[in-house]
Design a protein around this motif. Structure first.
Motif, PDB file in Angstrom:
ATOM      1  N   ARG A  28      35.351 -38.967 -42.909  1.00  0.00           N
ATOM      2  CA  ARG A  28      36.612 -39.427 -43.485  1.00  0.00           C
ATOM      3  C   ARG A  28      36.571 -40.896 -43.891  1.00  0.00           C
ATOM      4  O   ARG A  28      37.247 -41.302 -44.830  1.00  0.00           O
ATOM      5  CB  ARG A  28      37.772 -39.189 -42.517  1.00  0.00           C
ATOM      6  N   LEU A  29      35.801 -41.709 -43.171  1.00  0.00           N
ATOM      7  CA  LEU A  29      35.732 -43.148 -43.462  1.00  0.00           C
ATOM      8  C   LEU A  29      34.646 -43.502 -44.473  1.00  0.00           C
ATOM      9  O   LEU A  29      34.603 -44.627 -44.961  1.00  0.00           O
ATOM     10  CB  LEU A  29      35.513 -43.933 -42.163  1.00  0.00           C
ATOM     11  N   SER A  30      33.776 -42.566 -44.788  1.00  0.00           N
ATOM     12  CA  SER A  30      32.713 -42.816 -45.760  1.00  0.00           C
ATOM     13  C   SER A  30      33.009 -42.031 -47.035  1.00  0.00           C
ATOM     14  O   SER A  30      33.915 -41.209 -47.078  1.00  0.00           O
ATOM     15  CB  SER A  30      31.357 -42.408 -45.183  1.00  0.00           C
ATOM     16  N   ASP A  31      32.231 -42.310 -48.068  1.00  0.00           N
ATOM     17  CA  ASP A  31      32.379 -41.574 -49.319  1.00  0.00           C
ATOM     18  C   ASP A  31      31.432 -40.392 -49.406  1.00  0.00           C
ATOM     19  O   ASP A  31      31.657 -39.461 -50.176  1.00  0.00           O
ATOM     20  CB  ASP A  31      32.160 -42.524 -50.508  1.00  0.00           C
ATOM     21  N   PHE A  32      30.386 -40.440 -48.609  1.00  0.00           N
ATOM     22  CA  PHE A  32      29.432 -39.333 -48.560  1.00  0.00           C
ATOM     23  C   PHE A  32      28.644 -39.447 -47.269  1.00  0.00           C
ATOM     24  O   PHE A  32      28.267 -40.545 -46.868  1.00  0.00           O
ATOM     25  CB  PHE A  32      28.469 -39.401 -49.758  1.00  0.00           C
ATOM     26  N   CYS A  33      28.422 -38.320 -46.618  1.00  0.00           N
ATOM     27  CA  CYS A  33      27.515 -38.310 -45.465  1.00  0.00           C
ATOM     28  C   CYS A  33      26.891 -36.934 -45.341  1.00  0.00           C
ATOM     29  O   CYS A  33      27.490 -35.925 -45.725  1.00  0.00           O
ATOM     30  CB  CYS A  33      28.227 -38.736 -44.179  1.00  0.00           C
ATOM     31  N   GLU A  34      25.684 -36.935 -44.831  1.00  0.00           N
ATOM     32  CA  GLU A  34      24.980 -35.685 -44.594  1.00  0.00           C
ATOM     33  C   GLU A  34      23.928 -35.905 -43.519  1.00  0.00           C
ATOM     34  O   GLU A  34      23.517 -37.047 -43.262  1.00  0.00           O
ATOM     35  CB  GLU A  34      24.340 -35.141 -45.870  1.00  0.00           C
ATOM     36  N   ILE A  35      23.499 -34.815 -42.919  1.00  0.00           N
ATOM     37  CA  ILE A  35      22.424 -34.834 -41.934  1.00  0.00           C
ATOM     38  C   ILE A  35      21.178 -34.292 -42.622  1.00  0.00           C
ATOM     39  O   ILE A  35      21.221 -33.232 -43.262  1.00  0.00           O
ATOM     40  CB  ILE A  35      22.764 -33.948 -40.718  1.00  0.00           C
ATOM     41  N   MET A  89      21.011 -39.339 -40.314  1.00  0.00           N
ATOM     42  CA  MET A  89      22.376 -39.247 -40.814  1.00  0.00           C
ATOM     43  C   MET A  89      22.474 -40.261 -41.941  1.00  0.00           C
ATOM     44  O   MET A  89      22.354 -41.468 -41.713  1.00  0.00           O
ATOM     45  CB  MET A  89      23.420 -39.546 -39.749  1.00  0.00           C
ATOM     46  N   TYR A  90      22.646 -39.763 -43.150  1.00  0.00           N
ATOM     47  CA  TYR A  90      22.772 -40.618 -44.327  1.00  0.00           C
ATOM     48  C   TYR A  90      24.254 -40.806 -44.616  1.00  0.00           C
ATOM     49  O   TYR A  90      25.021 -39.840 -44.676  1.00  0.00           O
ATOM     50  CB  TYR A  90      22.063 -39.989 -45.529  1.00  0.00           C
ATOM     51  N   ILE A  91      24.661 -42.065 -44.792  1.00  0.00           N
ATOM     52  CA  ILE A  91      26.065 -42.404 -45.005  1.00  0.00           C
ATOM     53  C   ILE A  91      26.167 -43.371 -46.179  1.00  0.00           C
ATOM     54  O   ILE A  91      25.406 -44.336 -46.257  1.00  0.00           O
ATOM     55  CB  ILE A  91      26.656 -43.077 -43.751  1.00  0.00           C
ATOM     56  N   VAL A 104      18.422 -47.958 -37.454  1.00  0.00           N
ATOM     57  CA  VAL A 104      19.431 -47.940 -38.513  1.00  0.00           C
ATOM     58  C   VAL A 104      18.894 -48.750 -39.685  1.00  0.00           C
ATOM     59  O   VAL A 104      18.535 -49.919 -39.526  1.00  0.00           O
ATOM     60  CB  VAL A 104      20.792 -48.501 -38.043  1.00  0.00           C
ATOM     61  N   ARG A 105      18.844 -48.119 -40.839  1.00  0.00           N
ATOM     62  CA  ARG A 105      18.430 -48.768 -42.081  1.00  0.00           C
ATOM     63  C   ARG A 105      19.681 -48.974 -42.926  1.00  0.00           C
ATOM     64  O   ARG A 105      20.460 -48.046 -43.128  1.00  0.00           O
ATOM     65  CB  ARG A 105      17.430 -47.907 -42.833  1.00  0.00           C
ATOM     66  N   VAL A 106      19.856 -50.186 -43.408  1.00  0.00           N
ATOM     67  CA  VAL A 106      21.046 -50.538 -44.183  1.00  0.00           C
ATOM     68  C   VAL A 106      20.599 -51.049 -45.548  1.00  0.00           C
ATOM     69  O   VAL A 106      19.718 -51.905 -45.631  1.00  0.00           O
ATOM     70  CB  VAL A 106      21.890 -51.607 -43.454  1.00  0.00           C
ATOM     71  N   TYR A 107      21.225 -50.512 -46.582  1.00  0.00           N
ATOM     72  CA  TYR A 107      20.925 -50.900 -47.954  1.00  0.00           C
ATOM     73  C   TYR A 107      22.222 -51.422 -48.578  1.00  0.00           C
ATOM     74  O   TYR A 107      23.205 -50.690 -48.672  1.00  0.00           O
ATOM     75  CB  TYR A 107      20.403 -49.705 -48.757  1.00  0.00           C
ATOM     76  N   VAL A 108      22.206 -52.668 -48.992  1.00  0.00           N
ATOM     77  CA  VAL A 108      23.381 -53.306 -49.586  1.00  0.00           C
ATOM     78  C   VAL A 108      23.186 -53.322 -51.095  1.00  0.00           C
ATOM     79  O   VAL A 108      22.343 -54.055 -51.612  1.00  0.00           O
ATOM     80  CB  VAL A 108      23.569 -54.743 -49.041  1.00  0.00           C
ATOM     81  N   ASP A 109      23.944 -52.485 -51.782  1.00  0.00           N
ATOM     82  CA  ASP A 109      23.861 -52.359 -53.231  1.00  0.00           C
ATOM     83  C   ASP A 109      25.087 -53.069 -53.819  1.00  0.00           C
ATOM     84  O   ASP A 109      26.069 -52.436 -54.212  1.00  0.00           O
ATOM     85  CB  ASP A 109      23.831 -50.879 -53.608  1.00  0.00           C
ATOM     86  N   LYS A 110      25.014 -54.386 -53.836  1.00  0.00           N
ATOM     87  CA  LYS A 110      26.120 -55.221 -54.282  1.00  0.00           C
ATOM     88  C   LYS A 110      26.242 -55.126 -55.804  1.00  0.00           C
ATOM     89  O   LYS A 110      25.230 -55.212 -56.478  1.00  0.00           O
ATOM     90  CB  LYS A 110      25.819 -56.663 -53.843  1.00  0.00           C
ATOM     91  N   PRO A 111      27.363 -54.896 -56.374  1.00  0.00           N
ATOM     92  CA  PRO A 111      28.720 -54.830 -55.842  1.00  0.00           C
ATOM     93  C   PRO A 111      29.251 -53.408 -55.720  1.00  0.00           C
ATOM     94  O   PRO A 111      30.456 -53.191 -55.825  1.00  0.00           O
ATOM     95  CB  PRO A 111      29.510 -55.594 -56.884  1.00  0.00           C
ATOM     96  N   ARG A 112      28.404 -52.428 -55.494  1.00  0.00           N
ATOM     97  CA  ARG A 112      28.858 -51.038 -55.531  1.00  0.00           C
ATOM     98  C   ARG A 112      29.084 -50.393 -54.172  1.00  0.00           C
ATOM     99  O   ARG A 112      30.111 -49.772 -53.966  1.00  0.00           O
ATOM    100  CB  ARG A 112      27.851 -50.182 -56.306  1.00  0.00           C
ATOM    101  N   GLN A 113      28.099 -50.505 -53.261  1.00  0.00           N
ATOM    102  CA  GLN A 113      28.179 -49.689 -52.056  1.00  0.00           C
ATOM    103  C   GLN A 113      27.246 -50.177 -50.951  1.00  0.00           C
ATOM    104  O   GLN A 113      26.352 -50.991 -51.199  1.00  0.00           O
ATOM    105  CB  GLN A 113      27.834 -48.237 -52.381  1.00  0.00           C
ATOM    106  N   ILE A 114      27.479 -49.637 -49.770  1.00  0.00           N
ATOM    107  CA  ILE A 114      26.597 -49.800 -48.622  1.00  0.00           C
ATOM    108  C   ILE A 114      26.066 -48.414 -48.298  1.00  0.00           C
ATOM    109  O   ILE A 114      26.834 -47.451 -48.213  1.00  0.00           O
ATOM    110  CB  ILE A 114      27.360 -50.339 -47.377  1.00  0.00           C
ATOM    111  N   GLU A 115      24.751 -48.301 -48.127  1.00  0.00           N
ATOM    112  CA  GLU A 115      24.132 -47.047 -47.702  1.00  0.00           C
ATOM    113  C   GLU A 115      23.479 -47.282 -46.355  1.00  0.00           C
ATOM    114  O   GLU A 115      22.897 -48.349 -46.125  1.00  0.00           O
ATOM    115  CB  GLU A 115      23.084 -46.587 -48.710  1.00  0.00           C
ATOM    116  N   MET A 116      23.580 -46.305 -45.464  1.00  0.00           N
ATOM    117  CA  MET A 116      22.999 -46.439 -44.134  1.00  0.00           C
ATOM    118  C   MET A 116      22.305 -45.147 -43.747  1.00  0.00           C
ATOM    119  O   MET A 116      22.764 -44.057 -44.102  1.00  0.00           O
ATOM    120  CB  MET A 116      24.092 -46.765 -43.114  1.00  0.00           C
ATOM    121  N   GLU A 117      21.220 -45.294 -43.015  1.00  0.00           N
ATOM    122  CA  GLU A 117      20.535 -44.164 -42.414  1.00  0.00           C
ATOM    123  C   GLU A 117      20.432 -44.432 -40.920  1.00  0.00           C
ATOM    124  O   GLU A 117      19.857 -45.441 -40.510  1.00  0.00           O
ATOM    125  CB  GLU A 117      19.142 -43.988 -43.007  1.00  0.00           C
TER     126      GLU A 117
END
Length: 138
Positions: free
Chosen positions: A109-116, A125-127, A64-77
């Protein structure tokens, strides 16, 4: 942007612990318990899918790769090298009679965008979860 990567084997217990570890690390930057709870559910479902489906019940690699783009969003792979869903996945809810098949729907439903995505041998899985300015710690 801060980022970190966690790796484990895809057993259900290890993947649940991975979700907890990621949420704990994110709680250093986030003070919104609702956002942290959403991220916990998202990660638990995504990691559980790898544990259940990607390797046919056998252990396999999970990253799991996590990118913290403060103060906008969290991105995860959420990445595995097992049997994938393919790229044309629909994130629809399962029928009421179904005993499984709700994980991808919950994640969507809990994320703003997701795709495989399929990149070479990797299933990704990008979230993306947007996080309001008031949800961040100073």
């Amino acid at each position: 942007m801060n980022s970190f990567i966690l790796k484990t084997r895809s057993h259900p217990a290890e993947s649940r612990q991975m979700a907890r570890n990621i949420v704990e690390r994110l709680s250093v930057d986030l003070n919104d318990s609702d956002v942290l709870h959403d991220l916990d559910i998202i990660l638990t479902e995504a990691c559980a899918n790898v544990a259940r489906h990607a390797y046919g019940g056998r252990a396999g690699d999970l990253e799991v790769r996590v990118y913290v783009d403060k103060p906008r969003q969290i991105e995860m792979e959420v990445i595995d090298w097992g049997k994938g869903f393919g790229e044309n996945v629909t994130f629809t809810n399962a029928s009421p009679e179904s005993e499984c098949g709700r994980g991808l729907y919950l994640i969507s439903r809990l994320s703003d965008f997701c795709e495989i995505r399929v990149v070479g041998e990797k299933n990704i899985m990008y979230i993306r979860k947007k996080v309001g300015k008031m949800s961040w710690k100073n």
